[in-house]
Write a protein that holds these residues in place. Structure first.
Motif, short mmCIF file in Angstrom:
data_model
loop_
_atom_site.label_atom_id
_atom_site.label_comp_id
_atom_site.label_asym_id
_atom_site.label_seq_id
_atom_site.Cartn_x
_atom_site.Cartn_y
_atom_site.Cartn_z
N GLY A 1 -7.71 13.89 8.18
CA GLY A 1 -8.03 13.00 7.07
C GLY A 1 -7.14 11.78 7.24
N ALA A 2 -7.74 10.60 7.09
CA ALA A 2 -7.05 9.35 7.46
C ALA A 2 -5.67 9.19 6.82
N THR A 3 -5.62 9.29 5.48
CA THR A 3 -4.34 9.05 4.80
C THR A 3 -3.31 10.11 5.18
N GLN A 4 -3.78 11.36 5.23
CA GLN A 4 -2.85 12.46 5.54
C GLN A 4 -2.25 12.25 6.94
N ASN A 5 -3.09 11.81 7.90
CA ASN A 5 -2.59 11.51 9.24
C ASN A 5 -1.46 10.47 9.18
N SER A 6 -1.73 9.38 8.47
CA SER A 6 -0.74 8.28 8.39
C SER A 6 0.57 8.75 7.77
N ILE A 7 0.46 9.55 6.71
CA ILE A 7 1.66 10.04 6.02
C ILE A 7 2.46 10.97 6.93
N LYS B 1 5.35 -2.22 -11.83
CA LYS B 1 6.74 -1.87 -11.49
C LYS B 1 7.25 -2.60 -10.24
N ASN B 2 6.51 -3.60 -9.77
CA ASN B 2 6.91 -4.37 -8.58
C ASN B 2 7.09 -3.52 -7.33
N LYS B 3 6.24 -2.50 -7.19
CA LYS B 3 6.30 -1.64 -6.00
C LYS B 3 5.26 -2.14 -4.98
N VAL B 4 5.25 -1.53 -3.81
CA VAL B 4 4.38 -2.02 -2.73
C VAL B 4 3.16 -1.11 -2.57
N PHE B 5 1.98 -1.69 -2.77
CA PHE B 5 0.72 -0.95 -2.73
C PHE B 5 -0.08 -1.36 -1.49
N THR B 6 -0.43 -0.39 -0.64
CA THR B 6 -1.12 -0.71 0.61
C THR B 6 -2.40 0.11 0.75
N MET B 7 -3.42 -0.51 1.34
CA MET B 7 -4.68 0.19 1.58
C MET B 7 -5.26 -0.18 2.94
N ASN B 8 -6.34 0.52 3.30
CA ASN B 8 -6.99 0.30 4.58
C ASN B 8 -8.48 0.05 4.34
N GLU C 1 5.73 8.04 -9.88
CA GLU C 1 6.87 7.31 -10.46
C GLU C 1 8.05 7.25 -9.49
N LYS C 2 8.23 8.31 -8.71
CA LYS C 2 9.35 8.36 -7.78
C LYS C 2 9.14 7.40 -6.59
N ALA C 3 7.88 7.29 -6.14
CA ALA C 3 7.58 6.49 -4.93
C ALA C 3 7.80 5.00 -5.16
N LYS C 4 8.12 4.30 -4.06
CA LYS C 4 8.24 2.84 -4.12
C LYS C 4 7.18 2.17 -3.25
N TYR C 5 6.54 2.99 -2.40
CA TYR C 5 5.46 2.51 -1.52
C TYR C 5 4.28 3.47 -1.62
N TYR C 6 3.08 2.91 -1.59
CA TYR C 6 1.87 3.73 -1.70
C TYR C 6 0.91 3.36 -0.58
N TYR C 7 0.26 4.38 -0.04
CA TYR C 7 -0.78 4.11 0.97
C TYR C 7 -2.01 4.96 0.67
N ILE C 8 -3.16 4.30 0.61
CA ILE C 8 -4.42 4.99 0.36
C ILE C 8 -5.47 4.42 1.31
N ALA C 9 -6.11 5.29 2.09
CA ALA C 9 -7.19 4.80 2.96
C ALA C 9 -8.41 4.46 2.10
#
Length: 341
Positions: A62-68, A185-192, A156-164
């Motif tokens: 699964g794409a996201t799981q691979n990246s993580i 919360k000024n955190k970093v949100f990333t997608m593909n 809440e704990k995370a500061k970076y997020y990645y979702i395919a």
């Protein structure tokens, strides 16, 4: 610990059923080389046919799981990453849990009683891969699970997020919740961008969340499809990357950076109205095993340095290193320790 749970991924956990096939197999099931699609009824017999092959392999994917998993491997910091998605209550689901936990990822799966764990047929021809995903349980993820305190705690704990982008087909409301939290919360949100069909058939869902994306990843085919869908009269990848980076943003804290891979061609990075090209690591054709997971590995490598607050150049280097390792192995797998400096 400063890095505990710093990166959270959310997506469709799938067990890869991977085998080397021939052109006839692709034609039989009407599959294009190097594409990613969702399974239709005509594809369903294919999973048993792949499973009966002597060279078949099962790999938690699964794409996201691979990246993580790749980010976790690159970091070598226990518990730095977490992952959320939906599996079935079955042996494939158990297999997945075991695989991810031993990779050091903190998994919080939603377990669906009725549907089996999702699978992805990985058809490898001449080193190139074609993916056909049968989402099953992965398709059943609900935002109610995300809102439970033990799971929202990961957000809440995370500061970076990645979702395919593939997760847009399953739970756009879950993506929106995380995206809005990141912006607030000024955190970093990333997608593909993830696949041409996402850009085409999930255009509205993609557009809704695009303003929240601080980093947009994709490959050249996805970028060109994105441009076509939005009526941009260009198939110049650098130009497209630039236009995506200039799309309006929901939060002004972070600028948007677009990162487009192009196989063996240089990586395109667009930020601040400028484009930079970064060469990839050359690999002789005879060393290529299969390209499955190459894009996911690139993102995982990139994110591993991003959360260490390294400059973009180092992030791209790490991405190129990780994908170079992955394509010399079967599936999205890697040696015990990275050799990246």
């Amino acid at each position: 610990m400063a890095y505990e749970g710093i990166l959270l991924g959310m997506g469709n956990p799938l067990l890869d059923v991977s085998a080397v096939v021939d052109e006839d197999f692709l034609n039989k099931y009407d599959i294009k080389v190097n594409n990613a699609i969702l399974a239709e009824d005509k594809h369903l017999p294919m999973y048993d046919e792949l499973a009966s092959k002597s060279n078949v392999e099962y790999i938690a994917g699964g794409a996201t799981q691979n990246s993580i998993k790749v980010a976790q491997w690159m970091l070598q910091i226990p518990g730095a990453t977490s992952y959320i998605g939906c599996i079935g209550k079955d042996k494939f689901g158990e297999e997945m849990k075991k695989n991810c936990t031993s990779a050091g990822v903190n998994v919080h799966y939603y377990e669906d009683e009725a549907k089996p764990t999702g699978t992805c047929a990985v058809c490898v021809v001449g080193g190139e891969r074609s993916l056909v995903a049968n989402l099953s349980a992965a398709n059943c993820y609900k935002s109610e699970h995300l809102k439970r305190p033990e799971n929202w705690g990961l957000v809440e704990k995370a500061k970076y997020y990645y979702i395919a982008g593939f997760f847009l087909t399953v739970s756009p409301d879950s993506i929106q919740l995380v995206a809005e939290h990141a912006a607030a919360k000024n955190k970093v949100f990333t997608m593909n961008l993830s696949a041409p069909f996402i850009c085409e058939f999930f255009k509205d869902a993609q557009e809704k969340v695009l303003p929240y994306m601080d980093y947009v990843f994709g490959n050249e085919t996805e970028a060109i499809t994105f441009a076509k869908v939005h009526g941009w009269e260009t198939d110049n990848v650098e130009e497209i990357a630039l236009k995506i980076s200039q799309w309006p943003k929901a939060s002004g804290t972070h600028k948007r950076i677009t990162v487009i891979t192009q196989g063996a061609e240089p990586v395109v990075v667009a930020e601040d109205g400028k484009v930079k090209l970064y060469p990839v690591i050359f690999l002789p054709k005879e060393k290529l095993v299969d390209t499955n997971g190459a894009g996911d590995a690139f993102v995982g490598g990139f994110l591993s340095q991003l959360i260490l607050e390294k400059p973009i150049e180092d992030c791209v280097k790490a991405g190129c290193y990780a994908s170079n390792v992955i394509i010399q192995r079967s599936g999205c797998t890697y040696p015990e320790k990275p050799d990246f400096s």
